[in-house]
Design an enzyme around this catalytic site. Structure first.
Site, mmCIF file in Angstrom:
data_model
loop_
_atom_site.group_PDB
_atom_site.id
_atom_site.type_symbol
_atom_site.label_atom_id
_atom_site.label_comp_id
_atom_site.label_asym_id
_atom_site.label_seq_id
_atom_site.Cartn_x
_atom_site.Cartn_y
_atom_site.Cartn_z
ATOM 1 N N ARG A 13 -8.386 5.069 -15.793
ATOM 2 C CA ARG A 13 -7.325 4.399 -16.555
ATOM 3 C C ARG A 13 -7.897 3.176 -17.299
ATOM 4 N NH1 ARG A 13 -2.471 3.443 -12.702
ATOM 5 N NH2 ARG A 13 -1.382 3.010 -14.674
ATOM 6 N N GLU B 188 -7.941 2.106 1.783
ATOM 7 C CA GLU B 188 -7.334 1.798 0.484
ATOM 8 C C GLU B 188 -6.906 3.092 -0.190
ATOM 9 O OE1 GLU B 188 -10.112 -0.292 -1.991
ATOM 10 O OE2 GLU B 188 -8.805 -0.269 -3.750
ATOM 11 N N ARG C 34 8.615 4.640 -12.718
ATOM 12 C CA ARG C 34 7.248 4.554 -13.240
ATOM 13 C C ARG C 34 6.870 5.877 -13.892
ATOM 14 N NH1 ARG C 34 3.109 1.006 -9.638
ATOM 15 N NH2 ARG C 34 2.458 0.221 -11.676
ATOM 16 N N TYR D 159 2.030 8.571 -11.815
ATOM 17 C CA TYR D 159 2.323 8.253 -10.419
ATOM 18 C C TYR D 159 2.965 9.402 -9.631
ATOM 19 C CZ TYR D 159 1.192 3.523 -11.837
ATOM 20 O OH TYR D 159 0.538 2.428 -12.313
ATOM 21 N N ASN E 52 -1.993 0.504 -0.072
ATOM 22 C CA ASN E 52 -2.035 0.690 -1.528
ATOM 23 C C ASN E 52 -1.764 -0.670 -2.165
ATOM 24 O OD1 ASN E 52 -1.592 1.134 -4.200
ATOM 25 N ND2 ASN E 52 -0.362 3.002 -3.922
ATOM 26 N N PRO F 136 2.882 -4.318 -5.081
ATOM 27 C CA PRO F 136 3.915 -4.564 -6.084
ATOM 28 C C PRO F 136 4.279 -3.344 -6.938
ATOM 29 C CG PRO F 136 1.860 -5.691 -6.640
ATOM 30 C CD PRO F 136 1.710 -5.181 -5.261
ATOM 31 N N ASN F 137 5.566 -3.209 -7.195
ATOM 32 C CA ASN F 137 6.148 -2.197 -8.086
ATOM 33 C C ASN F 137 6.197 -0.799 -7.478
ATOM 34 O OD1 ASN F 137 6.540 -3.934 -10.499
ATOM 35 N ND2 ASN F 137 4.318 -4.098 -10.409
ATOM 36 N N ALA G 18 -1.305 -3.366 -8.172
ATOM 37 C CA ALA G 18 -1.975 -4.277 -9.098
ATOM 38 C C ALA G 18 -2.741 -5.398 -8.410
ATOM 39 C CB ALA G 18 -0.964 -4.871 -10.085
ATOM 40 N N HIS H 224 -4.699 4.907 -3.591
ATOM 41 C CA HIS H 224 -4.070 4.756 -4.910
ATOM 42 C C HIS H 224 -3.445 6.089 -5.302
ATOM 43 C CE1 HIS H 224 -5.786 0.800 -5.607
ATOM 44 N NE2 HIS H 224 -6.914 1.259 -5.120
#
Lengths: 145, 145, 145, 145, 145, 145, 145, 145, 145, 145, 145, 145
Positions: free
Chosen positions: L108, L99, L19, L24, L75, L11-12, L78, L101
């Protein structure tokens, strides 16, 4: 005739002039009072606005509200996070109590995410600066019809 | 001309007709929409009211709000408590997002005391039934005013 | 001659008249005082009964008890759960302090299960309504012989 | 001319005479005041030493310090562990506030390991008995130097 | 005629003679029984005093109390902290059950701060040594009186 | 003749030159040593100042202090938060050990709020930059004086 | 003449024949008894070996040990993790009690990492299968000289 | 011929002479070594006894044990509670490693109740003072047959 | 010929007659037994139905089931939440054990959300009142084929 | 000319030959070094590869990296989970530090899910066996351009 | 005529063919559907069996069940552990909802021990593989009479 | 011929353009796709790059990967922190899932420190901005190599 309501403010709120304006907004306490007063008037309320840094004084005011059946708009400030004594006093009310906060407490420090007051409040309005009070006044009007 | 705003409603809110009215109030969803619409109009907004049970749809609407720079009134319903994906979408907005709840979530079950959305909202209004939306509309007017 | 004891009552206890009688019993505060007084007399004590919503006032009374070596019966009410300042004051006593509660705090909300006072009390009596005080008076008589 | 500073003492500190001397040292409160006063003088400060068991009074004094831009040496005593109201007041200062404790709080009961004040203090001095204040005076001199 | 009550004692209480007298008082179990018996008589009760180290036996006695509608004074001793089976049995009573403890459990080890029994008891009396039972007898008289 | 004391510094403290000066102050380690040395001299101490990034080396120095009965000023740096081995070594001392920190650790990251050393220290001084050491020297003088 | 000791085994230990031999070893309970007996004899003890699945029975045996001043070797099995009643019984002993476990409980499921018994035991031996008992016998010999 | 084993001692154990003898026993480290040595000999082992305050040194010794396939008796002292590096080294062994403690760690401070080593040890012996080592030697003999 | 199964019921289940029927259903224990018996018969089982308030008795029955290789339907009642001794006994079975509950434990008090038994059960059936047993019988039939 | 980088390896990594190959891969440490070296060369780096079981040594190497402004590839091994001292050293770097792990730590024991290093690292690569280093080298190339 | 019921299956359940058969049983999803269908028929139900990986779709189906007053058998799969949105939808039902799981979730990973659905379900059946559904069908029959 | 792989984005991630570029990176989603595509090609892969804000869609793609035995670079954005449904889908793969990111999630907000996906991933790459994908592609090449 105007309906009387109590607007209660907790510790340090009289010193808005020196609090961080990025969090608490630009009005000082006198201006905040004037905003609340005039907003009350225009919605048919007579505001009895009080501020205290003292837990017992606030408890007494809540007793007064309970006795005189006055609706309450309440910014518990830091008492929000630990004063179960104020919670018990607020629970005595048969009239609505609305919890307000100038800042959006849920986006600040971890300890500000807990409210021991919310459990006995009708509703909560947080994050709109001085306007939080105006919204609470309108909310009260909605509830009291 | 009216300023457009998005009013977004999360899962199960279209079924107010069968939700517990002691918690969620007496209006059904159609009536809630009408209340929001007319309240928006009288405050100078044109409300684009939407409801979805679908996380991705809501994320998409938040993206739309970000692109078109629309202010948002948002009742995340149960997504409040776990949808970090929606939180990340809400964080994209440069316009104000106001979190609303029909019920006072802080006086209900423990799991409803946590909001993963509040951290990226301008402010929160909870506990006033359908009137929570009206207050949010007025809050928005105050902010954009 | 009667031995003097202090009977201290914490926040909101003067308002028993409006507290939930299913939890706190049917007596109002005046009747509670009379019950305590007459019970004291019949057990050879002269009761100095006080109530305050104010933490500092209660701390002062505990100092007085420490100075005058007075036994204390103490219902800390909501202060039970967070007032370490009162705990530190109670720790100054060389005479026995008995903690009393009208309701059985351990069967109510989670936050009422913790007492920061018990650690420095001689004993605790909870759940017997106004009779909790009578029991504490008798307990004191047993201790002081 | 001497620079004025506030030396604020929280609940129960006026009763050092009857507190456990193995924890709090051998001086009574009058002697502690004299020690602070003379130590201040010899370092070029005029000490305004105050003690209160009352949270609101201490908040008021911190407001006064904020207004008059006075440095503060502060022993919050038991308020250390829960008074977010005092924390918010202390956060208003633009002058340094030094947190002092007679005892080494971190080696006592678990609940004394948390300070809600430290987060807004310049520094902390704990465990040196009455000498903690002398060290704080010297620390202040170093900072204001 | 005397009203019959059950006085139930949990594990290790028959061995008061060898338990730490600074915590549990100076009486041995025979003396404790005599104290309870005579105190019951003088308050109009006939005490059926029992002790068991066995969870099931105590459950059975609570069933008996439920069947015969006998009030109960109960010192669950170490079962206080984990026996949900006894809790469920105590919940069957329609007569009052009073929880007693010789010591003030809240000022001892952390694990003694939790009672799984209190939630279904009428009230609690702790910390008065053998006198805790006498107070419970009087409490019962007050309730049934 | 000067009394010898050990001033022990934990990991990364020799690299003050490149640590964040807003947190650790403006002095480099050489300057810090000079400050400590001269401050010791003027208070009647001969400082043996040492720094190590190595847990075992620090343990050895604490053993040396125990053997030679030397007072210790100790900045455990990051070891503060987990080295129980150093705690056990510090517990061997019969002379006072004072814990110092350049920064106010309680206002930094969560993990810096815990000290496994404080439990065996005489007292703690934190937040005054290099001046924390000077205050510790004076504290030591007060204790040994 | 041999000194008598009690060797107490908790729930399910009589069924070693059907327990997982990779965890509990290869001996059945009869063989375990024989091993303990012969090992006791060769170290000058007369073993009174008992097993019970019943908490109260074990409490009774610990009372017997307290009365007759018998040293105890005790494998509490699953009672290790929750029986505060047994803990209180074990605390009555004035002779040493040694806790033994066949398996290394700390390397098994999380709930087996807590022992409510260890706090009142002289020492603990775990992980050596049946040999844990032999070691406990030798340990006892060392203690009793 | 004697079989070689490693007996490894963690931080502060060489300073038994100045550690609290009520916790750690009356022997100094030299006497402890002699006890271990002679006990080893009489059980057919040649003890290579080492002590270090240094985590890396102990890791190295465990590697040596892994390479030479030596059984290990290991008192990790304070490293017990946090050194995952030592845990990983101990996990390399294909020979048995026995964890020993002089004191009964489970009856001391909370932080001593956790062992990060036990998960990779064959078994644990704690609470018998210097005799814990003798028991471990015998345990090893039992395992190695 | 019918296959024998054990149906074991934990503490307080024989007193269904006086337990809250809104939670536990309308049958008394005799009727529950009859329901189980007849349901067993019609599914080809011979039910050996037992109830005990005693942990050790239940452990013994589980041993019996292990020895005779009997399938087990087990309602552990309050033992569900803490009896690791029963868990260890249940783990001995090589035949299926099915955990049943009259009420839906997950929708009741927090402490009823944990089952220490489930980890060693084949499956769980909860919330169907007496019918939970019938379902378990059918489940067993499904498993045993 | 090749750019120099440091490749630092924490405790036990030199003993890959005897670590569990299903977790750590099939290469021994010499082969791992060769892989890193050749991979560095082919990407324009000169690798200075070091391994230590010693926390202080690694801290020193990180200081060296800070001084010489060398990029770092760092496998902290077990130090990952508790060495705040190494974290503070890593925070001194102005060049990128990349955290690598042979195994996917998040799918192993609970204690391996926490990294106190990640907070000051540029990025993390875990789970690819020896290839994790190759990826880090390529990552570094990407960052340094 | 057959009574219609909804049988809802959550994420990944359509892929039973490739899920671990030791956990989820040997049937593929088509076979599971057939089993449910035929079992429904033989118990007087017409099964409307649906599967979705989509939270919103499942919410919609629960709304449908609420509107048409259909009983529901529901395997929420992974949504069990976090979907409060589905919980709120399930709470709208006035017909019984039965939660089923193929595996015994309480004996698997820690995160599978929590169900946010159970609180609004009539009952739960877990651990019987495909047969869990058959049991739920029978349970439903029992409830609906 | 190129080997096909799936590159899935949660998502996003399609809205990288708006962003926070400090977290990012500077690429928008189209540029990210191009980077991935060209990087795949140069390593012998044909990338099928997809993005969805919808949990169910991603679950479906993972099923597709399971069916077609495609390696996956994922990725989860969230969803990383709560989607157990996606975890269960990822667990179906027999091909490697990596995975990735963009940001270093461990440095964070607290809620980003937990990954419910890592437990079923081959490995994790985080913190390198768009380059994280390139590294994952190379990692895949290494694994499939």
């Amino acid at each position: 005739m105007l309906m009387k309501i109590l607007v209660l403010n907790g510790p340090n709120l009289a010193r808005l002039d020196i609090r961080d304006s990025s969090i608490y907004g630009d009005l000082d306490y006198t201006e905040l009072r004037q905003l609340i007063e005039s907003s009350c008037k225009s919605h048919g309320f007579e505001a009895d606005i009080r501020q205290s840094d003292d837990e017992a004084t606030i408890i007494g005011w809540l007793h007064e509200a309970a006795d005189e059946k006055l609706p309450v708009i309440f910014n518990p400030a830091a008492f929000t996070h630990y004063s179960y004594a104020i919670r018990d006093a607020a629970a005595l009310l048969t009239t609505p109590l609305i919890e307000v906060h100038l800042s959006n407490t849920m986006s600040r420090e971890e300890f500000r995410h807990t409210s021991v007051i919310s459990g006995v409040a009708k509703g909560t309005i947080a994050g709109f600066g001085p306007h939080s009070y105006v919204l609470a006044i309108i909310a009260l009007k909605g509830i009291l019809g």
